[in-house]
Design a protein around this motif. Structure first.
Motif, PDB file in Angstrom:
ATOM      1  N   LEU A 175     111.039 -48.312  91.458  1.00 48.43           N
ATOM      2  CA  LEU A 175     110.041 -47.302  91.119  1.00 48.43           C
ATOM      3  C   LEU A 175     108.714 -47.964  90.766  1.00 48.43           C
ATOM      4  O   LEU A 175     108.670 -48.932  89.998  1.00 48.43           O
ATOM      5  CB  LEU A 175     110.516 -46.466  89.923  1.00 48.43           C
ATOM      6  N   TYR A 176     107.631 -47.423  91.337  1.00 44.82           N
ATOM      7  CA  TYR A 176     106.275 -47.884  91.049  1.00 44.82           C
ATOM      8  C   TYR A 176     105.445 -46.656  90.679  1.00 44.82           C
ATOM      9  O   TYR A 176     105.190 -45.794  91.524  1.00 44.82           O
ATOM     10  CB  TYR A 176     105.654 -48.570  92.263  1.00 44.82           C
ATOM     11  N   VAL A 177     105.032 -46.558  89.414  1.00 43.79           N
ATOM     12  CA  VAL A 177     104.283 -45.407  88.933  1.00 43.79           C
ATOM     13  C   VAL A 177     103.058 -45.901  88.178  1.00 43.79           C
ATOM     14  O   VAL A 177     103.164 -46.829  87.365  1.00 43.79           O
ATOM     15  CB  VAL A 177     105.138 -44.498  88.022  1.00 43.79           C
ATOM     16  N   GLN A 178     101.927 -45.267  88.415  1.00 47.05           N
ATOM     17  CA  GLN A 178     100.674 -45.749  87.845  1.00 47.05           C
ATOM     18  C   GLN A 178     100.441 -45.335  86.405  1.00 47.05           C
ATOM     19  O   GLN A 178      99.808 -46.058  85.657  1.00 47.05           O
ATOM     20  CB  GLN A 178      99.494 -45.275  88.694  1.00 47.05           C
ATOM     21  N   ASP A 179     100.886 -44.169  85.993  1.00 48.46           N
ATOM     22  CA  ASP A 179     100.483 -43.705  84.666  1.00 48.46           C
ATOM     23  C   ASP A 179     101.650 -43.103  83.906  1.00 48.46           C
ATOM     24  O   ASP A 179     102.191 -42.071  84.279  1.00 48.46           O
ATOM     25  CB  ASP A 179      99.362 -42.681  84.778  1.00 48.46           C
ATOM     26  N   LEU A 180     102.063 -43.764  82.839  1.00 47.08           N
ATOM     27  CA  LEU A 180     102.999 -43.207  81.870  1.00 47.08           C
ATOM     28  C   LEU A 180     102.331 -43.304  80.506  1.00 47.08           C
ATOM     29  O   LEU A 180     101.806 -44.352  80.128  1.00 47.08           O
ATOM     30  CB  LEU A 180     104.319 -43.991  81.873  1.00 47.08           C
ATOM     31  N   LEU A 236     111.528 -55.294  84.787  1.00 45.20           N
ATOM     32  CA  LEU A 236     110.594 -54.288  84.305  1.00 45.20           C
ATOM     33  C   LEU A 236     109.213 -54.936  84.180  1.00 45.20           C
ATOM     34  O   LEU A 236     109.017 -55.883  83.420  1.00 45.20           O
ATOM     35  CB  LEU A 236     111.040 -53.751  82.945  1.00 45.20           C
ATOM     36  N   LEU A 237     108.266 -54.435  84.974  1.00 48.04           N
ATOM     37  CA  LEU A 237     106.882 -54.892  84.911  1.00 48.04           C
ATOM     38  C   LEU A 237     106.029 -53.748  84.363  1.00 48.04           C
ATOM     39  O   LEU A 237     106.117 -52.618  84.845  1.00 48.04           O
ATOM     40  CB  LEU A 237     106.377 -55.296  86.293  1.00 48.04           C
ATOM     41  N   LYS A 260     120.985 -55.309  80.824  1.00 48.49           N
ATOM     42  CA  LYS A 260     121.001 -56.077  82.072  1.00 48.49           C
ATOM     43  C   LYS A 260     119.612 -56.564  82.475  1.00 48.49           C
ATOM     44  O   LYS A 260     119.454 -57.190  83.527  1.00 48.49           O
ATOM     45  CB  LYS A 260     121.605 -55.225  83.196  1.00 48.49           C
ATOM     46  N   LEU A 261     118.622 -56.312  81.627  1.00 50.16           N
ATOM     47  CA  LEU A 261     117.257 -56.708  81.936  1.00 50.16           C
ATOM     48  C   LEU A 261     117.131 -58.225  81.921  1.00 50.16           C
ATOM     49  O   LEU A 261     117.348 -58.884  80.899  1.00 50.16           O
ATOM     50  CB  LEU A 261     116.296 -56.081  80.911  1.00 50.16           C
ATOM     51  N   LYS A 262     116.780 -58.783  83.099  1.00 50.94           N
ATOM     52  CA  LYS A 262     116.648 -60.232  83.234  1.00 50.94           C
ATOM     53  C   LYS A 262     115.197 -60.688  83.137  1.00 50.94           C
ATOM     54  O   LYS A 262     114.925 -61.834  82.767  1.00 50.94           O
ATOM     55  CB  LYS A 262     117.233 -60.692  84.573  1.00 50.94           C
ATOM     56  N   HIS A 263     114.282 -59.818  83.527  1.00 49.03           N
ATOM     57  CA  HIS A 263     112.872 -60.203  83.542  1.00 49.03           C
ATOM     58  C   HIS A 263     112.004 -59.048  83.100  1.00 49.03           C
ATOM     59  O   HIS A 263     112.149 -57.931  83.570  1.00 49.03           O
ATOM     60  CB  HIS A 263     112.461 -60.638  84.950  1.00 49.03           C
ATOM     61  N   ILE A 264     111.115 -59.312  82.163  1.00 39.51           N
ATOM     62  CA  ILE A 264     110.129 -58.344  81.755  1.00 39.51           C
ATOM     63  C   ILE A 264     108.775 -59.033  81.746  1.00 39.51           C
ATOM     64  O   ILE A 264     108.648 -60.156  81.269  1.00 39.51           O
ATOM     65  CB  ILE A 264     110.461 -57.723  80.376  1.00 39.51           C
ATOM     66  N   GLY A 265     107.784 -58.402  82.296  1.00 40.90           N
ATOM     67  CA  GLY A 265     106.477 -59.033  82.400  1.00 40.90           C
ATOM     68  C   GLY A 265     105.398 -58.023  82.659  1.00 40.90           C
ATOM     69  O   GLY A 265     105.620 -56.805  82.635  1.00 40.90           O
ATOM     70  N   LYS A 266     104.205 -58.533  82.927  1.00 44.07           N
ATOM     71  CA  LYS A 266     103.054 -57.681  83.175  1.00 44.07           C
ATOM     72  C   LYS A 266     102.804 -57.532  84.670  1.00 44.07           C
ATOM     73  O   LYS A 266     103.054 -58.452  85.439  1.00 44.07           O
ATOM     74  CB  LYS A 266     101.803 -58.288  82.511  1.00 44.07           C
ATOM     75  N   VAL A 267     102.316 -56.366  85.048  1.00 49.04           N
ATOM     76  CA  VAL A 267     101.898 -56.150  86.433  1.00 49.04           C
ATOM     77  C   VAL A 267     100.676 -57.003  86.696  1.00 49.04           C
ATOM     78  O   VAL A 267      99.704 -56.983  85.938  1.00 49.04           O
ATOM     79  CB  VAL A 267     101.561 -54.671  86.685  1.00 49.04           C
ATOM     80  N   LYS A 268     100.738 -57.780  87.766  1.00 51.46           N
ATOM     81  CA  LYS A 268      99.609 -58.675  88.094  1.00 51.46           C
ATOM     82  C   LYS A 268      98.588 -57.943  88.942  1.00 51.46           C
ATOM     83  O   LYS A 268      98.919 -57.068  89.722  1.00 51.46           O
ATOM     84  CB  LYS A 268     100.118 -59.907  88.827  1.00 51.46           C
TER      85      LYS A 268
END
Length: 268
Positions: A175-180, A236-237, A260-268
């Motif tokens: 899923l790719y969503v711009q505004d939450l 999760l980005l 189960k989250l292996k990677h969390i980071g910022k959207v580049k």
């Protein structure tokens, strides 16, 4: 000796885009016996201007297509009539990518998708009639595709705040969503999609709000949600508008909630 056509990329910008392939003027059927991959790029309009100023409806623009070996199909902002959608989906497709109006995406996915290994749909909300139609069409697609291993959805509209109570996107994997708007929106979105493994989300924090309140909310996650959720989410980005980068470490609190989250980071 000419080689059979296996890859076709076509810019669909006028009523006669197919003329180069039609050798018999009495026939409106195009047969691509060996075509494996097709990409068609268009625009947002469902009708095309003719020389005399009239409009040509889409069912007159498209020929009847026969593509018995088509495996990969990419359609970008292109209107399609029902019979063409049926022709595409009767092929042995392995990958389908579509960007545009949810009406046409729904038309495609009403046909069998059992052979697909990957479905990628991108929706530009400026092409939608209204949000209710978007909710209806996308829910009809994403709750009925359980056999597709990879199902990706992108929603393009920084002003849209999706009401997750109106959608059923059960079988999405990406899923790719711009505004939450806030943390609860993130949790609601992910919780509604049990097969989601990848999410790229934007959180738009109001500049009138103290960014530290969002961080406090993250650090209090275990008190607000006392049990980790049963989720397949692995990546999760998040793009944090209005939050100082030094506070991003608070996002790691989400790892407790998604085991189960292996990677969390910022959207580049």
């Amino acid at each position: 000796m000419p080689q059979p056509l296996k890859i076709l990329s076509l810019v669909f910008d006028m009523p006669h885009s197919w003329d180069m392939f039609i050798h018999n003027n009495d026939s409106n059927t195009l047969v691509f016996e060996n075509l494996k991959s097709m990409q068609i790029l268009g625009d947002r309009f469902s009708e095309f201007d003719l020389q005399d100023g009239r409009k040509d409806p889409i069912d007159r623009v498209w020929p009847k297509l026969v593509i018995p070996q088509l495996e990969t199909l990419v359609l970008f902002e292109i209107p399609i009539p029902a019979d063409v959608a049926e022709s595409f989906m009767s092929a042995p497709l392995k990958g389908l990518t579509y960007r545009g109006c949810s009406d046409y995406a729904h038309m495609l996915c009403q046909h069998s998708t059992c052979n697909l290994n990957e479905l990628i749909l991108s929706f530009d909300m400026y092409s939608e009639l209204n949000t209710e139609t978007f909710y209806h069409n996308t829910s009809a697609i994403f709750r009925n595709i359980s056999k597709i291993p990879i199902v990706k959805c992108t929603v393009i509209d920084p002003d849209l705040e999706i009401d997750w109570s109106f959608v059923d996107w059960s079988y999405l994997t990406h899923l790719y969503v711009q505004d939450l708007a806030d943390l609860d929106k993130i949790i609601d979105a992910i919780s509604a999609m049990p097969y989601l493994v990848f999410a790229s989300l934007s959180v738009n924090i109001n500049y009138d709000t103290d960014p530290r309140s969002f961080v406090t909310m993250l650090k209090g996650l275990s008190r607000r949600y006392p049990k980790p959720v049963s989720s397949k989410l692995e990546t999760l980005l998040i793009s944090l508008y209005g939050i100082d980068s030094t506070l991003d470490s608070a996002l790691y609190e989400l790892k407790w909630y998604y085991p189960k989250l292996k990677h969390i980071g910022k959207v580049k």
